[in-house]
Design a protein around this motif. Structure first.
Motif, PDB file in Angstrom:
ATOM      1  N   PRO A 148       0.816  -1.227   0.000  1.00  0.00           N
ATOM      2  CA  PRO A 148       0.000   0.000   0.000  1.00  0.00           C
ATOM      3  C   PRO A 148       0.847   1.274   0.000  1.00  0.00           C
ATOM      4  CG  PRO A 148      -0.845  -1.558   1.621  1.00  0.00           C
ATOM      5  CD  PRO A 148       0.460  -2.111   1.120  1.00  0.00           C
ATOM      6  N   THR A 149       1.919   1.262   0.780  1.00  0.00           N
ATOM      7  CA  THR A 149       2.796   2.438   0.828  1.00  0.00           C
ATOM      8  C   THR A 149       3.508   2.632  -0.501  1.00  0.00           C
ATOM      9  OG1 THR A 149       3.149   2.074   3.192  1.00  0.00           O
ATOM     10  CG2 THR A 149       4.697   3.542   2.070  1.00  0.00           C
ATOM     11  N   PHE A 150       3.995   1.544  -1.068  1.00  0.00           N
ATOM     12  CA  PHE A 150       4.701   1.633  -2.342  1.00  0.00           C
ATOM     13  C   PHE A 150       3.789   2.191  -3.438  1.00  0.00           C
ATOM     14  CE2 PHE A 150       5.962  -0.059  -6.453  1.00  0.00           C
ATOM     15  CZ  PHE A 150       7.247   0.451  -6.536  1.00  0.00           C
ATOM     16  N   ARG A 151       2.558   1.745  -3.472  1.00  0.00           N
ATOM     17  CA  ARG A 151       1.626   2.228  -4.508  1.00  0.00           C
ATOM     18  C   ARG A 151       1.401   3.735  -4.398  1.00  0.00           C
ATOM     19  NH1 ARG A 151      -0.945  -2.917  -3.258  1.00  0.00           N
ATOM     20  NH2 ARG A 151      -0.404  -4.303  -4.965  1.00  0.00           N
ATOM     21  N   LYS A 152       1.359   4.242  -3.170  1.00  0.00           N
ATOM     22  CA  LYS A 152       1.198   5.687  -2.975  1.00  0.00           C
ATOM     23  C   LYS A 152       2.433   6.459  -3.417  1.00  0.00           C
ATOM     24  CE  LYS A 152      -0.922   5.086   1.283  1.00  0.00           C
ATOM     25  NZ  LYS A 152      -1.010   5.458   2.674  1.00  0.00           N
ATOM     26  N   ALA A 153       3.599   5.865  -3.211  1.00  0.00           N
ATOM     27  CA  ALA A 153       4.860   6.581  -3.435  1.00  0.00           C
ATOM     28  C   ALA A 153       5.523   6.294  -4.779  1.00  0.00           C
ATOM     29  CB  ALA A 153       5.841   6.222  -2.327  1.00  0.00           C
ATOM     30  N   ALA A 154       5.056   5.294  -5.503  1.00  0.00           N
ATOM     31  CA  ALA A 154       5.758   4.803  -6.697  1.00  0.00           C
ATOM     32  C   ALA A 154       6.133   5.895  -7.686  1.00  0.00           C
ATOM     33  CB  ALA A 154       4.932   3.727  -7.389  1.00  0.00           C
ATOM     34  N   ARG A 155       5.258   6.818  -7.923  1.00  0.00           N
ATOM     35  CA  ARG A 155       5.536   7.865  -8.908  1.00  0.00           C
ATOM     36  C   ARG A 155       6.570   8.880  -8.411  1.00  0.00           C
ATOM     37  NH1 ARG A 155       0.423   6.223  -9.894  1.00  0.00           N
ATOM     38  NH2 ARG A 155      -0.081   5.793 -12.069  1.00  0.00           N
ATOM     39  N   GLN A 156       6.781   8.921  -7.111  1.00  0.00           N
ATOM     40  CA  GLN A 156       7.745   9.864  -6.532  1.00  0.00           C
ATOM     41  C   GLN A 156       9.128   9.240  -6.336  1.00  0.00           C
ATOM     42  OE1 GLN A 156       6.104  11.940  -3.098  1.00  0.00           O
ATOM     43  NE2 GLN A 156       4.071  11.432  -3.815  1.00  0.00           N
ATOM     44  N   ILE A 157       9.212   7.920  -6.500  1.00  0.00           N
ATOM     45  CA  ILE A 157      10.484   7.229  -6.306  1.00  0.00           C
ATOM     46  C   ILE A 157      11.092   6.940  -7.672  1.00  0.00           C
ATOM     47  CG2 ILE A 157      11.615   5.170  -5.398  1.00  0.00           C
ATOM     48  CD1 ILE A 157       9.353   4.976  -3.356  1.00  0.00           C
ATOM     49  N   PRO A 158      12.225   7.564  -7.987  1.00  0.00           N
ATOM     50  CA  PRO A 158      12.825   7.388  -9.309  1.00  0.00           C
ATOM     51  C   PRO A 158      13.451   6.009  -9.523  1.00  0.00           C
ATOM     52  CG  PRO A 158      14.206   8.795  -7.950  1.00  0.00           C
ATOM     53  CD  PRO A 158      12.951   8.524  -7.169  1.00  0.00           C
ATOM     54  N   PHE A 159      13.562   5.218  -8.474  1.00  0.00           N
ATOM     55  CA  PHE A 159      14.189   3.901  -8.584  1.00  0.00           C
ATOM     56  C   PHE A 159      13.258   2.824  -8.001  1.00  0.00           C
ATOM     57  CE2 PHE A 159      15.593   6.268  -4.941  1.00  0.00           C
ATOM     58  CZ  PHE A 159      15.511   5.389  -3.865  1.00  0.00           C
ATOM     59  N   SER A 160      12.007   2.831  -8.454  1.00  0.00           N
ATOM     60  CA  SER A 160      10.991   1.913  -7.939  1.00  0.00           C
ATOM     61  C   SER A 160      11.385   0.450  -8.089  1.00  0.00           C
ATOM     62  CB  SER A 160       9.655   2.151  -8.638  1.00  0.00           C
ATOM     63  OG  SER A 160       9.147   3.411  -8.289  1.00  0.00           O
ATOM     64  N   ARG A 161      11.983   0.112  -9.215  1.00  0.00           N
ATOM     65  CA  ARG A 161      12.390  -1.282  -9.444  1.00  0.00           C
ATOM     66  C   ARG A 161      13.369  -1.727  -8.365  1.00  0.00           C
ATOM     67  NH1 ARG A 161      16.635  -3.790 -13.050  1.00  0.00           N
ATOM     68  NH2 ARG A 161      15.866  -5.897 -13.505  1.00  0.00           N
ATOM     69  N   ASP A 162      14.300  -0.872  -8.013  1.00  0.00           N
ATOM     70  CA  ASP A 162      15.275  -1.204  -6.979  1.00  0.00           C
ATOM     71  C   ASP A 162      14.610  -1.368  -5.612  1.00  0.00           C
ATOM     72  OD1 ASP A 162      17.713  -1.133  -8.556  1.00  0.00           O
ATOM     73  OD2 ASP A 162      17.444   1.027  -8.644  1.00  0.00           O
ATOM     74  N   VAL A 163      13.622  -0.546  -5.332  1.00  0.00           N
ATOM     75  CA  VAL A 163      12.923  -0.638  -4.046  1.00  0.00           C
ATOM     76  C   VAL A 163      12.170  -1.960  -3.946  1.00  0.00           C
ATOM     77  CG1 VAL A 163      11.112   0.375  -2.596  1.00  0.00           C
ATOM     78  CG2 VAL A 163      12.768   1.848  -3.731  1.00  0.00           C
ATOM     79  N   VAL A 164      11.492  -2.348  -5.013  1.00  0.00           N
ATOM     80  CA  VAL A 164      10.763  -3.626  -4.997  1.00  0.00           C
ATOM     81  C   VAL A 164      11.748  -4.793  -4.913  1.00  0.00           C
ATOM     82  CG1 VAL A 164       9.143  -5.113  -6.230  1.00  0.00           C
ATOM     83  CG2 VAL A 164       8.778  -2.639  -6.197  1.00  0.00           C
ATOM     84  N   ALA A 165      12.846  -4.723  -5.651  1.00  0.00           N
ATOM     85  CA  ALA A 165      13.870  -5.773  -5.565  1.00  0.00           C
ATOM     86  C   ALA A 165      14.450  -5.832  -4.150  1.00  0.00           C
ATOM     87  CB  ALA A 165      14.966  -5.529  -6.590  1.00  0.00           C
ATOM     88  N   ALA A 166      14.629  -4.679  -3.520  1.00  0.00           N
ATOM     89  CA  ALA A 166      15.126  -4.643  -2.142  1.00  0.00           C
ATOM     90  C   ALA A 166      14.128  -5.310  -1.193  1.00  0.00           C
ATOM     91  CB  ALA A 166      15.389  -3.203  -1.707  1.00  0.00           C
ATOM     92  N   TYR A 167      12.843  -5.105  -1.440  1.00  0.00           N
ATOM     93  CA  TYR A 167      11.813  -5.779  -0.639  1.00  0.00           C
ATOM     94  C   TYR A 167      11.978  -7.298  -0.751  1.00  0.00           C
ATOM     95  CZ  TYR A 167       7.294  -7.786   0.571  1.00  0.00           C
ATOM     96  OH  TYR A 167       6.307  -8.572   1.115  1.00  0.00           O
ATOM     97  N   TYR A 168      12.093  -7.796  -1.979  1.00  0.00           N
ATOM     98  CA  TYR A 168      12.238  -9.236  -2.172  1.00  0.00           C
ATOM     99  C   TYR A 168      13.544  -9.751  -1.577  1.00  0.00           C
ATOM    100  CZ  TYR A 168       7.990  -9.512  -4.866  1.00  0.00           C
ATOM    101  OH  TYR A 168       6.673  -9.473  -5.242  1.00  0.00           O
ATOM    102  N   CYS A 169      14.588  -8.976  -1.634  1.00  0.00           N
ATOM    103  CA  CYS A 169      15.860  -9.350  -1.015  1.00  0.00           C
ATOM    104  C   CYS A 169      15.704  -9.409   0.507  1.00  0.00           C
ATOM    105  CB  CYS A 169      16.939  -8.345  -1.426  1.00  0.00           C
ATOM    106  SG  CYS A 169      18.590  -8.729  -0.816  1.00  0.00           S
ATOM    107  N   ALA A 170      14.998  -8.460   1.078  1.00  0.00           N
ATOM    108  CA  ALA A 170      14.824  -8.391   2.531  1.00  0.00           C
ATOM    109  C   ALA A 170      14.016  -9.559   3.082  1.00  0.00           C
ATOM    110  CB  ALA A 170      14.155  -7.073   2.918  1.00  0.00           C
ATOM    111  N   VAL A 171      13.069 -10.065   2.318  1.00  0.00           N
ATOM    112  CA  VAL A 171      12.244 -11.174   2.812  1.00  0.00           C
ATOM    113  C   VAL A 171      12.760 -12.536   2.352  1.00  0.00           C
ATOM    114  CG1 VAL A 171      10.189  -9.722   3.079  1.00  0.00           C
ATOM    115  CG2 VAL A 171      10.540 -10.979   0.934  1.00  0.00           C
ATOM    116  N   ASP A 172      13.880 -12.544   1.650  1.00  0.00           N
ATOM    117  CA  ASP A 172      14.514 -13.776   1.180  1.00  0.00           C
ATOM    118  C   ASP A 172      15.383 -14.343   2.296  1.00  0.00           C
ATOM    119  OD1 ASP A 172      16.049 -15.744  -0.041  1.00  0.00           O
ATOM    120  OD2 ASP A 172      16.566 -14.517  -1.788  1.00  0.00           O
ATOM    121  N   ARG A 173      15.081 -15.534   2.768  1.00  0.00           N
ATOM    122  CA  ARG A 173      15.820 -16.162   3.877  1.00  0.00           C
ATOM    123  C   ARG A 173      17.256 -16.515   3.491  1.00  0.00           C
ATOM    124  NH1 ARG A 173      13.364 -14.425   8.191  1.00  0.00           N
ATOM    125  NH2 ARG A 173      11.162 -14.913   8.159  1.00  0.00           N
ATOM    126  N   GLU A 174      17.579 -16.491   2.190  1.00  0.00           N
ATOM    127  CA  GLU A 174      18.952 -16.752   1.757  1.00  0.00           C
ATOM    128  C   GLU A 174      19.833 -15.503   1.830  1.00  0.00           C
ATOM    129  OE1 GLU A 174      19.245 -18.860  -1.954  1.00  0.00           O
ATOM    130  OE2 GLU A 174      17.526 -20.116  -1.446  1.00  0.00           O
TER     131      GLU A 174
END
Length: 126
Positions: free
Chosen positions: A31-57
């Motif tokens: 929900p937060t990302f959807r609100k902010a996506a247009r203001q974040i110039p590196f959205s792909r990196d933020v989403v990839a960081a999310y997946y990295c953060a929840v990856d147990r490896e």
């Protein structure tokens, strides 16, 4: 951001702190990302960081740093309130970009692939 230093925000914390942050991030990230996506110039990196953060490896310290940054991002009250148009996410962007720069080599191609899939599937909602 003068009173709060980015380095303090990005402390990985112990396992209990990381678990608490991970729950907040999982509950509030999209929900937060959807609100902010247009203001974040590196959205792909933020989403990839999310997946990295929840990856147990992902190494524990790296997960902790990312979870700290993402928890700051999803908190509705921070140094600059997110409800303020245009400037509301500037502190979040600073924290996220610093965290991503610190751990960039730990964000794997699979995290970017997952980010690409999500961003491609929901372009009108992101």
């Amino acid at each position: 951001m003068d009173d709060v230093k980015i380095g303090e925000i990005l402390l990985p914390g112990d396992e209990e702190t990381q678990e608490r942050r991970e729950k907040k991030v999982r509950d509030r990230f999209w929900p937060t990302f959807r609100k902010a996506a247009r203001q974040i110039p590196f959205s792909r990196d933020v989403v990839a960081a999310y997946y990295c953060a929840v990856d147990r490896e992902t190494p524990l310290r790296v997960r902790g740093t990312l979870l700290a940054a993402l928890a700051y991002f999803v908190m509705p009250i921070d140094v600059i309130p997110d409800v303020l148009a245009v400037v509301g996410f500037t502190d979040d962007i600073a924290v996220l970009s610093t965290a991503i720069a610190m751990i960039n080599r730990n964000i794997k191609e699979r995290h970017y692939d997952a980010a690409d899939d999500v961003l491609a599937d929901q372009p009108d909602r992101v």
